[in-house]
Design a protein around this motif. Structure first.
Motif, PDB file in Angstrom:
ATOM      1  N   ARG A  92      59.005 -54.688  67.849  1.00  0.00           N
ATOM      2  CA  ARG A  92      57.933 -53.874  67.903  1.00  0.00           C
ATOM      3  C   ARG A  92      57.026 -53.772  69.051  1.00  0.00           C
ATOM      4  NH1 ARG A  92      55.824 -55.858  62.538  1.00  0.00           N
ATOM      5  NH2 ARG A  92      54.493 -57.059  63.855  1.00  0.00           N
ATOM      6  N   TRP A 152      59.791 -64.383  68.143  1.00  0.00           N
ATOM      7  CA  TRP A 152      59.474 -64.003  67.117  1.00  0.00           C
ATOM      8  C   TRP A 152      60.199 -64.549  66.025  1.00  0.00           C
ATOM      9  CZ3 TRP A 152      62.972 -60.887  63.608  1.00  0.00           C
ATOM     10  CH2 TRP A 152      62.503 -60.636  62.602  1.00  0.00           C
ATOM     11  N   ARG A 171      58.865 -66.089  62.671  1.00  0.00           N
ATOM     12  CA  ARG A 171      59.094 -65.432  61.159  1.00  0.00           C
ATOM     13  C   ARG A 171      59.559 -66.363  60.312  1.00  0.00           C
ATOM     14  NH1 ARG A 171      58.029 -60.175  58.854  1.00  0.00           N
ATOM     15  NH2 ARG A 171      58.992 -60.501  56.925  1.00  0.00           N
ATOM     16  N   VAL A 206      48.520 -65.276  58.640  1.00  0.00           N
ATOM     17  CA  VAL A 206      48.469 -65.053  57.064  1.00  0.00           C
ATOM     18  C   VAL A 206      47.045 -64.876  56.918  1.00  0.00           C
ATOM     19  CG1 VAL A 206      49.121 -66.168  55.194  1.00  0.00           C
ATOM     20  CG2 VAL A 206      50.711 -66.252  56.966  1.00  0.00           C
ATOM     21  N   THR A 225      47.624 -47.907  55.110  1.00  0.00           N
ATOM     22  CA  THR A 225      46.795 -48.372  56.473  1.00  0.00           C
ATOM     23  C   THR A 225      47.505 -48.479  57.419  1.00  0.00           C
ATOM     24  OG1 THR A 225      47.558 -50.673  55.722  1.00  0.00           O
ATOM     25  CG2 THR A 225      45.341 -50.030  54.638  1.00  0.00           C
ATOM     26  N   ARG A 258      59.470 -49.089  66.442  1.00  0.00           N
ATOM     27  CA  ARG A 258      60.279 -49.964  66.981  1.00  0.00           C
ATOM     28  C   ARG A 258      60.816 -49.355  68.255  1.00  0.00           C
ATOM     29  NH1 ARG A 258      58.631 -52.393  63.201  1.00  0.00           N
ATOM     30  NH2 ARG A 258      59.970 -53.006  61.263  1.00  0.00           N
ATOM     31  N   PRO A 261      54.812 -48.251  53.410  1.00  0.00           N
ATOM     32  CA  PRO A 261      53.360 -48.463  53.731  1.00  0.00           C
ATOM     33  C   PRO A 261      53.411 -50.374  54.237  1.00  0.00           C
ATOM     34  CG  PRO A 261      53.607 -48.782  51.297  1.00  0.00           C
ATOM     35  CD  PRO A 261      54.721 -47.998  52.055  1.00  0.00           C
ATOM     36  N   GLY A 297      56.155 -51.362  55.908  1.00  0.00           N
ATOM     37  CA  GLY A 297      57.280 -51.358  57.055  1.00  0.00           C
ATOM     38  C   GLY A 297      58.793 -51.487  56.455  1.00  0.00           C
ATOM     39  N   TYR A 298      59.718 -51.959  57.055  1.00  0.00           N
ATOM     40  CA  TYR A 298      61.185 -51.955  56.623  1.00  0.00           C
ATOM     41  C   TYR A 298      62.005 -53.098  57.523  1.00  0.00           C
ATOM     42  CZ  TYR A 298      65.688 -50.835  54.712  1.00  0.00           C
ATOM     43  OH  TYR A 298      66.680 -50.699  54.188  1.00  0.00           O
ATOM     44  N   ARG A 310      61.630 -57.176  59.628  1.00  0.00           N
ATOM     45  CA  ARG A 310      60.263 -57.260  60.167  1.00  0.00           C
ATOM     46  C   ARG A 310      59.100 -56.822  59.241  1.00  0.00           C
ATOM     47  NH1 ARG A 310      58.507 -58.148  66.716  1.00  0.00           N
ATOM     48  NH2 ARG A 310      56.857 -59.114  65.815  1.00  0.00           N
ATOM     49  N   CYS A 330      56.573 -56.252  56.379  1.00  0.00           N
ATOM     50  CA  CYS A 330      55.232 -57.222  56.087  1.00  0.00           C
ATOM     51  C   CYS A 330      55.771 -58.437  55.091  1.00  0.00           C
ATOM     52  CB  CYS A 330      54.229 -56.288  55.197  1.00  0.00           C
ATOM     53  SG  CYS A 330      52.876 -57.377  54.821  1.00  0.00           S
TER      54      CYS A 330
HETATM   55  C1  HEM Z   1      47.804 -53.801  51.397  1.00  0.00           C
HETATM   56  C2  HEM Z   1      47.915 -54.764  52.180  1.00  0.00           C
HETATM   57  C3  HEM Z   1      48.909 -54.817  53.355  1.00  0.00           C
HETATM   58  C4  HEM Z   1      49.689 -53.730  53.847  1.00  0.00           C
HETATM   59  C5  HEM Z   1      49.549 -52.336  53.762  1.00  0.00           C
HETATM   60  C6  HEM Z   1      50.252 -54.438  55.198  1.00  0.00           C
HETATM   61  C7  HEM Z   1      51.247 -53.631  56.169  1.00  0.00           C
HETATM   62  C8  HEM Z   1      51.917 -54.143  57.165  1.00  0.00           C
HETATM   63  C9  HEM Z   1      52.869 -53.503  58.033  1.00  0.00           C
HETATM   64  C10 HEM Z   1      52.988 -51.687  57.773  1.00  0.00           C
HETATM   65  C11 HEM Z   1      53.291 -54.261  58.866  1.00  0.00           C
HETATM   66  C12 HEM Z   1      54.299 -53.882  59.814  1.00  0.00           C
HETATM   67  C13 HEM Z   1      55.707 -53.883  59.112  1.00  0.00           C
HETATM   68  C14 HEM Z   1      56.963 -53.310  60.109  1.00  0.00           C
HETATM   69  O1  HEM Z   1      56.757 -53.484  61.307  1.00  0.00           O
HETATM   70  O2  HEM Z   1      57.783 -53.244  59.514  1.00  0.00           O
HETATM   71  C15 HEM Z   1      52.984 -55.350  58.353  1.00  0.00           C
HETATM   72  C16 HEM Z   1      53.142 -56.630  59.238  1.00  0.00           C
HETATM   73  C17 HEM Z   1      52.591 -58.049  58.827  1.00  0.00           C
HETATM   74  N1  HEM Z   1      51.860 -58.259  57.755  1.00  0.00           N
HETATM   75 FE1  HEM Z   1      51.038 -57.094  56.372  1.00  0.00          FE
HETATM   76  N2  HEM Z   1      50.062 -55.786  55.219  1.00  0.00           N
HETATM   77  C18 HEM Z   1      49.424 -56.152  54.130  1.00  0.00           C
HETATM   78  C19 HEM Z   1      48.890 -57.469  53.721  1.00  0.00           C
HETATM   79  C20 HEM Z   1      49.456 -58.355  54.442  1.00  0.00           C
HETATM   80  C21 HEM Z   1      49.036 -59.764  53.732  1.00  0.00           C
HETATM   81  C22 HEM Z   1      48.212 -60.265  52.574  1.00  0.00           C
HETATM   82  C23 HEM Z   1      49.560 -60.769  54.877  1.00  0.00           C
HETATM   83  C24 HEM Z   1      49.576 -62.320  54.740  1.00  0.00           C
HETATM   84  C25 HEM Z   1      50.051 -62.979  53.738  1.00  0.00           C
HETATM   85  C26 HEM Z   1      50.253 -59.873  55.948  1.00  0.00           C
HETATM   86  C27 HEM Z   1      50.979 -60.461  56.851  1.00  0.00           C
HETATM   87  C28 HEM Z   1      51.682 -59.851  57.787  1.00  0.00           C
HETATM   88  C29 HEM Z   1      52.300 -60.417  58.978  1.00  0.00           C
HETATM   89  C30 HEM Z   1      52.204 -61.662  59.613  1.00  0.00           C
HETATM   90  C31 HEM Z   1      53.055 -59.222  59.644  1.00  0.00           C
HETATM   91  C32 HEM Z   1      53.708 -59.087  61.090  1.00  0.00           C
HETATM   92  C33 HEM Z   1      55.426 -59.634  60.611  1.00  0.00           C
HETATM   93  C34 HEM Z   1      56.308 -59.533  61.669  1.00  0.00           C
HETATM   94  O3  HEM Z   1      56.026 -58.785  62.859  1.00  0.00           O
HETATM   95  O4  HEM Z   1      57.200 -60.021  61.568  1.00  0.00           O
HETATM   96  N3  HEM Z   1      50.217 -58.639  55.576  1.00  0.00           N
HETATM   97  N4  HEM Z   1      51.914 -55.451  57.379  1.00  0.00           N
END
Ligand code: HEM
Length: 456
Positions: A83, A110, A114, A278, A330, A336, A395, A397-398, A401, A403
């Protein structure tokens, strides 16, 4: 077949300028505003088609508004999806802690991080927090009774929901309930979390002069990170002691902290970085998604009543959240860097090119969702007979990686929604409320909602 594949340079592209590429379109006085990027890309794709080539800064970006293309992108993202990084955050963390966390890094680095957050996707782990989440939701409902004005209106619902989001996330990470719904300490954490997102955004969209001296954006990022680090670190130290003296108790009462601290691939600083991520990951995203859900239900009385009749049904409440995230995701796009040459939409796109799939456009498009502008949670129910493209609304991702907080946050929102609808009838005078880009997309204006007691 091979002959029909067109080259990268054949991808339609608006007129570009020497040195500036397409950046001029987003400069002050330009045709588009970067805070309205989704609308800009929609306009560009209406003129040039569903796949477009742009040059922003020094980077070639392929932008798509087609769900088949999105699918091809994710099917070819590889096992360590790359990413776009957050260079300022990466730089600050590497220099200060020699540990970067899961968000800004890529590749093997990463992957190691992860492993620390993946347990959050296990239903058995997150179910441990259910009773406490219900308790936080009841506290928020009690808080709402006093927070509304004489006309039962709550102004700027997102701000209030951020306090909920901090308190409910704190159950899991740092693993100690931070009483934020009505207490003062929330203010410092809340403004630190906003400053963090602001600083991240400023260092990302501006030229990288923070490499030369500490710009305002970089300072904002650094100071807010320090505030959150201090809070998280002190709790983690206590858990480290508990992990050594009474690991079984920790495992039972706080399984996420247990899995984090027992992960042999992570140092103490790695755990601190992941805990910060987190903690921060869900604050503005949860508050924004919940506020829009309440807004849509307030606008759609019959849908609201149907939800109230189905409060014991998690899948119906979940459908409401999914429908909100379809209309108001959001994240504007999922991006990618391609790990190998890939044919997308008939064009050969070279390895290492950045491809951005604008899910905020496909999820709002009549091509993929009938009556796309309407809030219809039923479309997400299993028996609804409406099959749609699996890659049109993403929303969270997929892939590897995706969420890691997806399941946790869905549970938290379902529990809060149920508690609110049990106690209040929602009304609003506002019609359309759009979104603007900050780091994540947020509401473009205050979301005000009337919370009337259900026996009104
Ligand atoms: C409505 C709430 C949330 C939405 C819409 C959301 C959405 C997303 C999206 C779109 C990504 C990128 C995924 C991708 O690239 O495929 C992401 C990554 C991430 N989210 Fe969320 N998220 C939410 C809540 C949370 C919560 C509650 C946490 C913590 C527990 C969290 C932790 C993370 C982390 C650490 C990543 C990075 C993952 C990585 O790079 O491997 N998110 N999120």
């Amino acid at each position: 077949m091979l002959n029909s594949i067109k080259s990268f340079l054949d991808i339609p592209s608006p007129m570009s300028l020497p040195l500036l590429g397409h950046t001029y379109l987003f400069l002050p006085g330009g045709k588009y505003k970067s805070e309205k990027l989704t609308e800009a890309i929609k306009d560009i794709s209406t003129k040039y088609g569903p796949i477009v080539r742009l040059k922003l800064g020094n980077t070639d970006i392929v932008v798509t508004t087609n769900a088949d293309h999105t699918e091809t992108l994710f099917r070819n993202e590889g096992i360590r999806p790359i990413r776009p990084p957050f260079p300022a955050l990466y730089h600050y963390r590497k220099k200060t802690f020699n540990s970067v966390g899961v968000v800004p890094g890529n590749g093997e680095e990463w992957y190691r991080f992860r492993g620390g957050v993946n347990p959050l996707l296990k239903t058995s782990l997150i179910n441990v927090y259910r009773e406490q989440q219900e308790d936080v939701s009841r506290s928020f409902v009690n808080y709402l009774r006093n927070a509304v004005d004489d006309n039962y209106i709550l102004y700027d619902t997102v701000e209030h929901l951020m306090n909920f989001a901090i308190e409910v996330t704190s159950l899991v990470c740092p693993g100690q309930r931070l009483r934020c719904i009505s207490d003062e300490p929330a203010e410092q954490l809340k403004s630190a979390s906003k400053d963090f997102m602001d600083g991240l955004y400023k260092t990302l969209i501006g030229p990288p002069i923070w490499k030369l001296f500490e710009t305002d954006g970089y300072k904002q990022l650094k100071c807010s990170h320090q505030i959150i680090y201090r809070t998280i670190e002190s709790y983690l130290k206590d858990f480290q002691k508990m992990y050594k003296t009474n690991p079984n108790f920790l495992k039972e009462t706080n399984p996420f902290m247990y899995t984090l601290l027992s992960n042999k691939n992570l140092s103490q600083d790695d755990c601190n970085m992941l805990a910060i991520e987190v903690f921060l990951g869900g604050i503005d995203t949860t508050a924004t998604t919940m506020a829009f859900t309440l807004h849509y239900l307030a606008q759609n009385e019959s849908v609201q009543e149907k939800v109230r009749q189905n409060l014991s049904d998690d899948s119906y409440l979940k459908a409401c959240i999914k429908e909100t995230l379809r209309l108001r995701p959001t994240a504007g796009a999922n991006s990618r860097f391609l790990p190998q040459d890939t044919v997308i939409g008939g064009y050969l796109i070279p390895k290492n090119t950045l491809v951005s799939a604008f899910s905020s456009i496909t999820s709002h498009s009549e091509e993929y969702f009938k009556n796309a502008d309407q809030y219809i949670p039923d479309r997400w129910l299993r028996n609804s007979n409406t099959a749609f493209h699996k890659f049109a609304s993403l929303p969270f991702g997929y892939g590897p990686r995706m969420c890691p907080g997806k399941r946790l946050v869905e549970n938290e929102m379902v529990i809060l929604l149920r508690e609110i609808l049990k106690n209040f009838k929602l009304e609003t005078d506002s019609a359309h409320i759009g979104m603007v880009y900050r780091m994540n997309r947020i509401a473009e204006k205050s979301i005000n909602i009337k919370f009337l007691h259900t026996n009104h």
